[in-house]
Design an enzyme around this catalytic site. Structure first.
Site, PDB file in Angstrom:
ATOM      1  N   GLU A 127     -14.396   1.150  15.928  1.00  0.00           N
ATOM      2  CA  GLU A 127     -15.210   1.168  14.719  1.00  0.00           C
ATOM      3  C   GLU A 127     -16.460   0.314  14.934  1.00  0.00           C
ATOM      4  OE1 GLU A 127     -12.865   0.084  11.319  1.00  0.00           O
ATOM      5  OE2 GLU A 127     -11.354   1.624  11.714  1.00  0.00           O
TER       6      GLU A 127
ATOM      7  N   ILE B  92      -4.880   5.382   6.670  1.00  0.00           N
ATOM      8  CA  ILE B  92      -5.661   4.326   6.024  1.00  0.00           C
ATOM      9  C   ILE B  92      -5.202   2.963   6.541  1.00  0.00           C
ATOM     10  CG2 ILE B  92      -6.377   5.588   3.969  1.00  0.00           C
ATOM     11  CD1 ILE B  92      -3.207   3.415   4.119  1.00  0.00           C
TER      12      ILE B  92
ATOM     13  N   HIS C  35     -14.009   3.421   6.868  1.00  0.00           N
ATOM     14  CA  HIS C  35     -13.144   2.261   6.613  1.00  0.00           C
ATOM     15  C   HIS C  35     -13.515   1.598   5.283  1.00  0.00           C
ATOM     16  CE1 HIS C  35     -10.522  -0.970   8.774  1.00  0.00           C
ATOM     17  NE2 HIS C  35     -10.231  -0.883   7.485  1.00  0.00           N
TER      18      HIS C  35
ATOM     19  N   ARG D   2      -4.554   1.452  10.484  1.00  0.00           N
ATOM     20  CA  ARG D   2      -5.406   1.074  11.606  1.00  0.00           C
ATOM     21  C   ARG D   2      -5.468   2.250  12.567  1.00  0.00           C
ATOM     22  NH1 ARG D   2      -7.244  -2.817   9.131  1.00  0.00           N
ATOM     23  NH2 ARG D   2      -7.106  -5.013   9.754  1.00  0.00           N
TER      24      ARG D   2
ATOM     25  N   ILE E 299       0.840  -1.202   0.000  1.00  0.00           N
ATOM     26  CA  ILE E 299       0.000   0.000   0.000  1.00  0.00           C
ATOM     27  C   ILE E 299       0.871   1.246   0.000  1.00  0.00           C
ATOM     28  CG2 ILE E 299      -1.674   1.330   1.347  1.00  0.00           C
ATOM     29  CD1 ILE E 299      -2.845  -1.379   2.281  1.00  0.00           C
TER      30      ILE E 299
END
Length: 315
Positions: free
Chosen positions: A263, A232, A281, A234, A158
């Site tokens: 969350e 992006i 998310h 945790r 990522i």
């Protein structure tokens, strides 16, 4: 007869359709398996599917005496008690890089939205203030992208894609990770140095004990009044209370967040800031990413039930 697979986390049913065509799925719907199924039903379960961020500890693993494989739907596996799995010789797999491009896209979207103040701009049009020629301090010109210093914390799949996208926007990119990589970006030897250097900090590091609250009040002060943070990864990587304080005191300029300490994230002090852009998310939540993640899940399950090593093991 198809092999049985326990679904541990709560997933939308649409995400399990393809997998359900190949396996007999026992859906625990996000509840403890022994609340949903009898000990006899769980006795023969050899494999389970879980979301990487869902806590999966020894107390749950031990309710499944035949369990031999834990397959994470997605890249993350921070919720899995790897030590407990290792004690039982349980293989753990994930879906590496399956959603990396989608997550990198949302990182750039958040960065552009917060630095160009797209949400206040949208409201400026919708409210009639633009047509009414009402002045707005939020509509002042902001720095553009060419030359903007973007620091990427974590240079996995990522992080690499975020860096490539930032470079395409004519930004100056540097990164910090536990080791150097063969990438065309400047390596900075410490997180502190990266935070002091950059004007946008992109968090793309894996969650774990070593990254828990790595971005705390001190780091936010180093980022400074012109600095933005985008997460992006945790929510645990950022001390969220410190972030709220930094936004309140204008210690930093703003934030773009797709992940949170808890969350789903309910409205609170964090959601009240005009200089914060929030998404639920959804970084990896695209059709192509889900197909890729499902492919990895099924490849791991197929190999396991065939007596082979998982093609996508957690290392």
């Amino acid at each position: 007869m198809p092999e049985q697979v326990l679904i541990y986390s709560r997933f939308p049913k649409a995400m399990m359709v393809r997998i359900g065509q190949r396996y007999d799925l026992m859906d625990a719907a996000g509840k403890p398996p022994n609340d949903m199924f009898s000990a006899g039903q769980l006795a023969g379960v050899r494999a389970m599917i879980t979301a990487g961020g869902t806590p999966l500890g020894a107390e749950v693993i031990d309710t499944l005496p035949a369990l031999q494989a834990i397959v994470c739907y997605g890249t993350g596996y921070d919720g899995v008690d790897l030590a407990a799995a290792a004690r039982r010789n349980i293989a753990v797999g994930n879906s590496p890089a399956a959603n990396a491009s989608s997550v990198a896209d949302i990182a750039m979207t958040l960065m552009l939205a917060v630095t160009r103040r797209l949400l206040p701009a949208d409201d400026y049009v919708r409210s009639g203030n633009w047509s009414g020629a009402k002045p707005s301090p939020l509509m002042k010109p902001q720095p553009g992208n060419p030359g903007r210093r973007v620091g990427v914390y974590g240079m996995g799949e990522i992080g690499r894609r975020i860096a490539a996208r930032a470079a395409a926007f004519e930004m100056d990119v540097a990164y910090y990770s536990r080791s150097r990589h063969d990438v065309p970006y400047r390596y900075v030897p410490s997180l502190e140095a990266l935070v002091e250097w950059c004007s946008v900090l992109m968090i793309a590091v894996r969650a774990g004990a070593d990254t828990h609250h790595a971005i705390d009040a001190q780091m936010l002060r180093k980022l400074g009044a012109d600095g933005y943070i985008v997460n992006i990864s945790r929510g645990s990587v950022i001390d969220q209370d410190a972030l709220v304080a930094a936004l309140t005191d204008k210690t930093i300029a703003g934030a773009g967040l797709d992940v949170y300490q808890t969350e789903p994230h309910a409205p609170d002090a964090l959601t009240a800031f005009a200089n914060v852009v929030l998404t639920p998310h959804i970084g990896g939540h695209t059709l192509d990413s889900h197909v890729a993640m499902q492919n990895c899940v099924m490849a791991n399950l197929d190999a396991f039930f065939a007596g082979k090593a998982l093609p996508y093991p957690v290392k």
